[in-house]
Scaffold this motif. Structure first.
Motif, mmCIF file in Angstrom:
data_model
loop_
_atom_site.group_PDB
_atom_site.id
_atom_site.type_symbol
_atom_site.label_atom_id
_atom_site.label_comp_id
_atom_site.label_asym_id
_atom_site.label_seq_id
_atom_site.Cartn_x
_atom_site.Cartn_y
_atom_site.Cartn_z
ATOM 1 N N VAL A 1 0.856 -1.197 0.000
ATOM 2 C CA VAL A 1 0.000 0.000 0.000
ATOM 3 C C VAL A 1 0.885 1.239 0.000
ATOM 4 N N ALA B 1 -1.096 5.968 1.903
ATOM 5 C CA ALA B 1 -2.084 6.017 2.996
ATOM 6 C C ALA B 1 -1.497 6.733 4.204
ATOM 7 N N LEU C 1 -5.916 5.717 6.827
ATOM 8 C CA LEU C 1 -6.309 4.310 6.792
ATOM 9 C C LEU C 1 -5.075 3.418 6.903
ATOM 10 N N ILE D 1 -7.018 -0.559 3.714
ATOM 11 C CA ILE D 1 -6.940 -0.305 2.274
ATOM 12 C C ILE D 1 -7.153 -1.601 1.498
ATOM 13 N N LEU E 1 -11.548 0.751 -4.489
ATOM 14 C CA LEU E 1 -10.931 1.712 -3.572
ATOM 15 C C LEU E 1 -11.643 3.056 -3.615
ATOM 16 N N ASN F 1 -14.489 3.985 -1.237
ATOM 17 C CA ASN F 1 -14.247 4.334 0.164
ATOM 18 C C ASN F 1 -14.265 5.850 0.316
ATOM 19 N N ILE G 1 -10.953 7.910 0.347
ATOM 20 C CA ILE G 1 -10.019 7.828 -0.778
ATOM 21 C C ILE G 1 -10.470 8.748 -1.908
ATOM 22 N N ALA H 1 -7.254 6.642 -6.642
ATOM 23 C CA ALA H 1 -6.733 5.296 -6.415
ATOM 24 C C ALA H 1 -6.226 4.701 -7.715
ATOM 25 N N VAL I 1 -2.969 5.140 -3.249
ATOM 26 C CA VAL I 1 -4.129 5.965 -2.904
ATOM 27 C C VAL I 1 -3.693 7.380 -2.543
ATOM 28 N N GLU J 1 -5.522 10.043 -0.015
ATOM 29 C CA GLU J 1 -6.643 10.174 0.906
ATOM 30 C C GLU J 1 -7.119 11.627 1.002
#
Length: 292
Positions: A86, A89, A92, A97, A121, A124, A127, A130, A144, A146
């Protein structure tokens, strides 16, 4: 002596024969060039079959690493997720994720489809952007960006974070909401929908620290036709600072100057109206009107 003489004669004979063969080959090469046939000099040596196979395998591996797992997997048979990485982020966790993407170690090739993962993704609320990649060896990368809560507004399920686009997007934990300005609107915006008026109000409020001012504790917006426009409250002060609807950056400069020169008067005021160019209008707790 006769043997030495014979040897030298033999050497000269062999050298002469080699020169004749060379001249014959050159003559043949000239004839082949005229006909477009491969020459003696350019004709390649025979390559063993094993060398061809090794070369083809090396090329396949290089091409597979370059263009990604799709070329190697040939439909994904036997391919499995071995790791989920990931990137980007901050709020999260990696596990959150991965759950939002719907991917886990051991999943198959189809489950790791990058378009499917990125689409999941984006569902969410945290987010904003993504992307995903499926790499050789089984690694899946989830990238991602955010949303950052810059203000908070009360919602049905609790305090909602509001991003830079004026979008209420997700319920915040109490610890995440405590230091954010409280947003109060005559018409509460819909969750997930950006609002340009709220975005501008947040931008103005966040400019306060660059002027040496504390971040406002409250951001209030009336109806769109309300002439008071943006109204702010600062920490430790009871006064309402009426900013209006235009020239907001200039109003922030006026407020910074006013607080630097006349802090006691500001502290005693119930309201400070900054909508009038070069003039602040005070409303005291006992005296309804005053100006400076």
């Amino acid at each position: 002596m006769s043997r030495i003489h014979q040897t030298r004669s033999t050497d000269r004979t062999e050298q002469e024969a080699q020169r004749r063969r060379a001249r014959a080959n050159q003559h043949l090469d000239r004839l082949r060039n005229r006909r477009g046939e491969p020459t003696h000099a350019t004709r390649g040596l025979p390559v063993p079959r094993g060398a061809w196979l090794l070369g083809a395998l090396a090329i396949a591996l290089v091409v597979g690493a370059w263009i990604g797992d799709d070329a190697i997997a040939q439909g994904g048979e036997g391919w499995q997720v071995s790791a989920v990485e990931v990137q980007g982020a901050t709020h999260l966790s990696g596990a959150e994720i991965a759950r939002a993407a719907g991917i886990a170690v051991g999943d198959g090739y189809a489950a790791a489809d990058p378009r499917r993962l990125a689409g999941s993704l984006r569902q969410n609320a945290w987010i904003a952007e993504a992307g995903a990649a499926r790499l050789p060896g089984g690694t899946v990368v989830l990238r991602v960006r955010e949303r950052e809560p810059l203000a908070v507004i009360e919602g049905r399920g609790g305090p909602l974070g509001v991003d830079a686009e004026g979008r209420p997007f997700a319920v915040l934990d109490a610890r995440d909401a405590v230091d954010l300005p409280r947003l109060r609107c005559e018409s509460t915006p819909l969750p997930g929908e950006p609002d340009s008026r709220i975005a501008e109000a947040i931008r103005v409020a966040r400019s306060f620290p660059s002027r040496g001012l504390a971040l406002p504790r409250e951001i209030a917006l009336g109806k769109e036709a309300d002439p008071e426009g943006l109204v702010l409250r600062l920490p430790g002060m009871e006064a309402r600072f009426v900013m209006g609807v235009k020239d907001l950056d200039a109003r922030v400069g006026m407020l910074a100057e006013l607080l630097a020169k006349r802090p006691a008067e500001v502290a005693e005021a119930a309201s400070v109206d900054l909508r009038f160019l070069g003039q602040a209008v005070f409303s005291g707790k006992t005296d309804p009107k005053g100006s400076a």
